[in-house]
Enzyme design. Sequence first.
Site, PDB file in Angstrom:
ATOM      1  N   GLY A 107      53.551  36.272  28.660  1.00 39.34           N
ATOM      2  CA  GLY A 107      53.340  37.598  28.121  1.00 39.34           C
ATOM      3  C   GLY A 107      52.839  37.772  26.702  1.00 39.34           C
ATOM      4  O   GLY A 107      52.480  38.895  26.338  1.00 39.34           O
TER       5      GLY A 107
ATOM      6  N   GLU B 261      55.885  30.858  30.581  1.00 44.80           N
ATOM      7  CA  GLU B 261      54.724  30.798  31.465  1.00 44.80           C
ATOM      8  C   GLU B 261      53.517  31.502  30.865  1.00 44.80           C
ATOM      9  O   GLU B 261      53.052  32.515  31.407  1.00 44.80           O
ATOM     10  CB  GLU B 261      55.055  31.492  32.788  1.00 44.80           C
ATOM     11  CG  GLU B 261      56.305  30.979  33.443  1.00 44.80           C
ATOM     12  CD  GLU B 261      56.831  31.895  34.539  1.00 44.80           C
ATOM     13  OE1 GLU B 261      57.755  31.481  35.239  1.00 44.80           O
ATOM     14  OE2 GLU B 261      56.300  33.015  34.673  1.00 44.80           O
TER      15      GLU B 261
ATOM     16  N   GLY C 160      49.840  32.636  30.169  1.00 41.58           N
ATOM     17  CA  GLY C 160      48.539  32.583  30.832  1.00 41.58           C
ATOM     18  C   GLY C 160      47.475  33.055  29.852  1.00 41.58           C
ATOM     19  O   GLY C 160      46.694  32.280  29.307  1.00 41.58           O
ATOM     20  N   ARG C 161      47.526  34.364  29.570  1.00 42.59           N
ATOM     21  CA  ARG C 161      46.536  34.990  28.700  1.00 42.59           C
ATOM     22  C   ARG C 161      46.379  34.252  27.362  1.00 42.59           C
ATOM     23  O   ARG C 161      45.264  33.991  26.919  1.00 42.59           O
ATOM     24  CB  ARG C 161      46.959  36.430  28.441  1.00 42.59           C
ATOM     25  CG  ARG C 161      45.901  37.307  27.799  1.00 42.59           C
ATOM     26  CD  ARG C 161      46.507  38.647  27.370  1.00 42.59           C
ATOM     27  NE  ARG C 161      47.221  39.328  28.416  1.00 42.59           N
ATOM     28  CZ  ARG C 161      46.671  40.207  29.264  1.00 42.59           C
ATOM     29  NH1 ARG C 161      45.406  40.518  29.158  1.00 42.59           N
ATOM     30  NH2 ARG C 161      47.410  40.785  30.199  1.00 42.59           N
TER      31      ARG C 161
ATOM     32  N   TYR D 168      42.301  49.030  33.580  1.00 44.33           N
ATOM     33  CA  TYR D 168      43.314  49.293  32.537  1.00 44.33           C
ATOM     34  C   TYR D 168      42.756  49.948  31.289  1.00 44.33           C
ATOM     35  O   TYR D 168      43.466  50.080  30.300  1.00 44.33           O
ATOM     36  CB  TYR D 168      43.989  47.987  32.064  1.00 44.33           C
ATOM     37  CG  TYR D 168      44.244  46.948  33.110  1.00 44.33           C
ATOM     38  CD1 TYR D 168      45.159  47.182  34.130  1.00 44.33           C
ATOM     39  CD2 TYR D 168      43.603  45.708  33.061  1.00 44.33           C
ATOM     40  CE1 TYR D 168      45.412  46.200  35.084  1.00 44.33           C
ATOM     41  CE2 TYR D 168      43.860  44.732  34.005  1.00 44.33           C
ATOM     42  CZ  TYR D 168      44.763  44.990  35.012  1.00 44.33           C
ATOM     43  OH  TYR D 168      45.009  44.028  35.949  1.00 44.33           O
TER      44      TYR D 168
ATOM     45  N   CYS E  29      27.841  49.970  41.995  1.00 43.63           N
ATOM     46  CA  CYS E  29      27.669  51.370  42.399  1.00 43.63           C
ATOM     47  C   CYS E  29      28.970  52.116  42.209  1.00 43.63           C
ATOM     48  O   CYS E  29      29.656  52.453  43.182  1.00 43.63           O
ATOM     49  CB  CYS E  29      27.218  51.434  43.838  1.00 43.63           C
ATOM     50  SG  CYS E  29      25.677  50.571  44.046  1.00 43.63           S
ATOM     51  N   GLU E  30      29.303  52.353  40.974  1.00 42.18           N
ATOM     52  CA  GLU E  30      30.533  53.059  40.663  1.00 42.18           C
ATOM     53  C   GLU E  30      30.459  53.488  39.196  1.00 42.18           C
ATOM     54  O   GLU E  30      30.186  52.664  38.331  1.00 42.18           O
ATOM     55  CB  GLU E  30      31.715  52.109  40.900  1.00 42.18           C
ATOM     56  CG  GLU E  30      33.029  52.767  40.674  1.00 42.18           C
ATOM     57  CD  GLU E  30      34.165  52.094  41.455  1.00 42.18           C
ATOM     58  OE1 GLU E  30      33.928  51.634  42.596  1.00 42.18           O
ATOM     59  OE2 GLU E  30      35.263  52.050  40.923  1.00 42.18           O
TER      60      GLU E  30
ATOM     61  N   TYR F  13      42.007  36.627  33.081  1.00 44.09           N
ATOM     62  CA  TYR F  13      41.949  37.730  34.044  1.00 44.09           C
ATOM     63  C   TYR F  13      40.541  38.312  34.176  1.00 44.09           C
ATOM     64  O   TYR F  13      40.379  39.520  34.356  1.00 44.09           O
ATOM     65  CB  TYR F  13      42.971  38.815  33.677  1.00 44.09           C
ATOM     66  CG  TYR F  13      44.393  38.279  33.603  1.00 44.09           C
ATOM     67  CD1 TYR F  13      45.060  37.898  34.757  1.00 44.09           C
ATOM     68  CD2 TYR F  13      45.054  38.135  32.386  1.00 44.09           C
ATOM     69  CE1 TYR F  13      46.349  37.383  34.688  1.00 44.09           C
ATOM     70  CE2 TYR F  13      46.345  37.624  32.319  1.00 44.09           C
ATOM     71  CZ  TYR F  13      46.983  37.256  33.474  1.00 44.09           C
ATOM     72  OH  TYR F  13      48.254  36.742  33.417  1.00 44.09           O
TER      73      TYR F  13
HETATM   74  N1  LLP Z   1      54.630  34.784  34.707  1.00 47.01           N
HETATM   75  C1  LLP Z   1      54.656  35.802  35.577  1.00 47.01           C
HETATM   76  C2  LLP Z   1      55.737  35.873  36.555  1.00 47.01           C
HETATM   77  C3  LLP Z   1      53.647  36.777  35.542  1.00 47.01           C
HETATM   78  O1  LLP Z   1      53.682  37.780  36.413  1.00 47.01           O
HETATM   79  C4  LLP Z   1      52.605  36.676  34.592  1.00 47.01           C
HETATM   80  C5  LLP Z   1      51.543  37.661  34.563  1.00 47.01           C
HETATM   81  C6  LLP Z   1      52.614  35.581  33.716  1.00 47.01           C
HETATM   82  C7  LLP Z   1      53.644  34.668  33.788  1.00 47.01           C
HETATM   83  C8  LLP Z   1      51.543  35.369  32.699  1.00 47.01           C
HETATM   84  O2  LLP Z   1      51.532  36.369  31.743  1.00 47.01           O
HETATM   85  P1  LLP Z   1      50.526  36.287  30.494  1.00 47.01           P
HETATM   86  O3  LLP Z   1      51.008  35.193  29.566  1.00 47.01           O
HETATM   87  O4  LLP Z   1      49.184  35.997  31.026  1.00 47.01           O
HETATM   88  O5  LLP Z   1      50.629  37.634  29.890  1.00 47.01           O
HETATM   89  N2  LLP Z   1      45.659  41.401  35.325  1.00 47.01           N
HETATM   90  C9  LLP Z   1      46.368  41.834  34.144  1.00 47.01           C
HETATM   91  C10 LLP Z   1      47.477  40.892  33.780  1.00 47.01           C
HETATM   92  C11 LLP Z   1      48.470  40.716  34.897  1.00 47.01           C
HETATM   93  C12 LLP Z   1      49.611  39.850  34.494  1.00 47.01           C
HETATM   94  C13 LLP Z   1      50.404  39.487  35.667  1.00 47.01           C
HETATM   95  N3  LLP Z   1      51.465  38.591  35.406  1.00 47.01           N
HETATM   96  C14 LLP Z   1      45.366  41.967  32.990  1.00 47.01           C
HETATM   97  O6  LLP Z   1      44.199  41.663  33.187  1.00 47.01           O
HETATM   98  O7  LLP Z   1      45.734  42.378  31.899  1.00 47.01           O
END
Ligand code: LLP
Length: 434
Positions: free
Chosen positions: A251, A293, A295-296, A337, A364-365, A393
Amino acid sequence: MAKLISDNLSVGENGRLYFRGHDTLALAEKYSTPLYLMDEQRIRENMAMYVKAFRESFGPDSLPIYAGKANSFKRIYQIAKEEGMGIDAVSAGELYTAMKAGFPLERAFFQGNNKTDWDIAFAMDLGVGYFVVDNREELDAIARIAAERGLRQKLLLRLTPGIDPHTYDAVATGKVDSKFGTAIETGQARQMLEHTLSLPSIDLRGFHCHVGSQVFGEDVFERSADIMLEFIARCGRDYGLSPEFLDLGGGYGVRYVEEDGHVDIPAAIAAVAEHMKKVCARLGIRLPKIIMEPGRSIVADAGLTLYTVGTVKKIPGYKNYVSVDGGMSDNPRYALYRSKYTVLLASRPEAEARLFCDVVGRCCESDDVIQPDVLLPEPERGEILAVCTTGAYNYSMASNYNRLARPAMVMLTEASDYLAVRRETLDDLVRNDI
Ligand code: LLP
């Protein structure tokens, strides 16, 4: 002045935009557009930052795991393996990609709120290390399928701590009414725990929570850790349980535009660790092995998307549109978003910006917008446009809407550029049509 939002961007002596030392126009020429660029060095730096911060703050048994939902393709799992991370996977497809990349799946955590029986069996047969169990029904399915195989499946229970992380609704997942996890507040978490302990084919290793994404709130992880540690302390008193792992989810937020904040991640992790050690001392429990965890924050600033400008439409007295050769099919985040991005004219990033316009895609949107209200040097058809911070993402959420082929992904190191995902062809688009 062009807004170079991350330090892997620069302007060359030829006045063009460079990414990790590479001329973006040369890359657009070599690989064509739309094109995802990924800075391998930045991915490695970000992963190494987490691994080091975890070791220093939480000790050698802690484990940061890369959340593949942010960007999943074979090469990134090889890099995660080399950098010593685990992985979070949410589907058979992500697990399969990691397996094909040679990632050691005993370091994989299989997540998601609705794993089918087929998914569960598939993951067990691949030898996935841990399941993160969302709910009671899934738990029973895992127990049954593990028993059929004569296994004791290691798992964590995903609990909902009831925290509002103050981010956009689509990614706020820690509140009690969330579709994810089992709520502590309603007593369901405790019931699920008791049930788990009665299942012989289940090896409960700990608890998990994830409260949201693109989080800047300073104490979000501290607050969810408080609730999880209280829960763990009660488990100790009532069941003599001392879980091995506590997973605090992902997150941490990243900077898309100049106005965004900046999270000093090692400092944030050190603060969470210090806080948790105090809480554990007060509760008289030992600190579990900590997992997060991200990701981003691993991949976002490693990404840059290049497009070729097509139509530049001016509607006097109304609006200007700059259309590019991609759009919501490769980056749906504005449509979904209203996400902010920094857009640069790669051919002349420092030329005087005089055109106020919406940068839009070719789908087309009407909502197919990459970014509205951008001030750019007036581009001509054929010039290259760059959208920054697209590593997270974008590719993972790309689609074939309007039968557009998904772009290629090119990895950059200081010394080289190489293809990690090839561009889809028209034949790829009809491959499954009968
Ligand atoms: N762990 C779980 C259980 C999650 O659901 C997520 C993200 C992460 C870890 C990774 O979170 P991060 O470090 O990436 O914030 N599509 C959306 C983001 C969806 C996030 C879903 N879960 C966007 O483009 O902003």
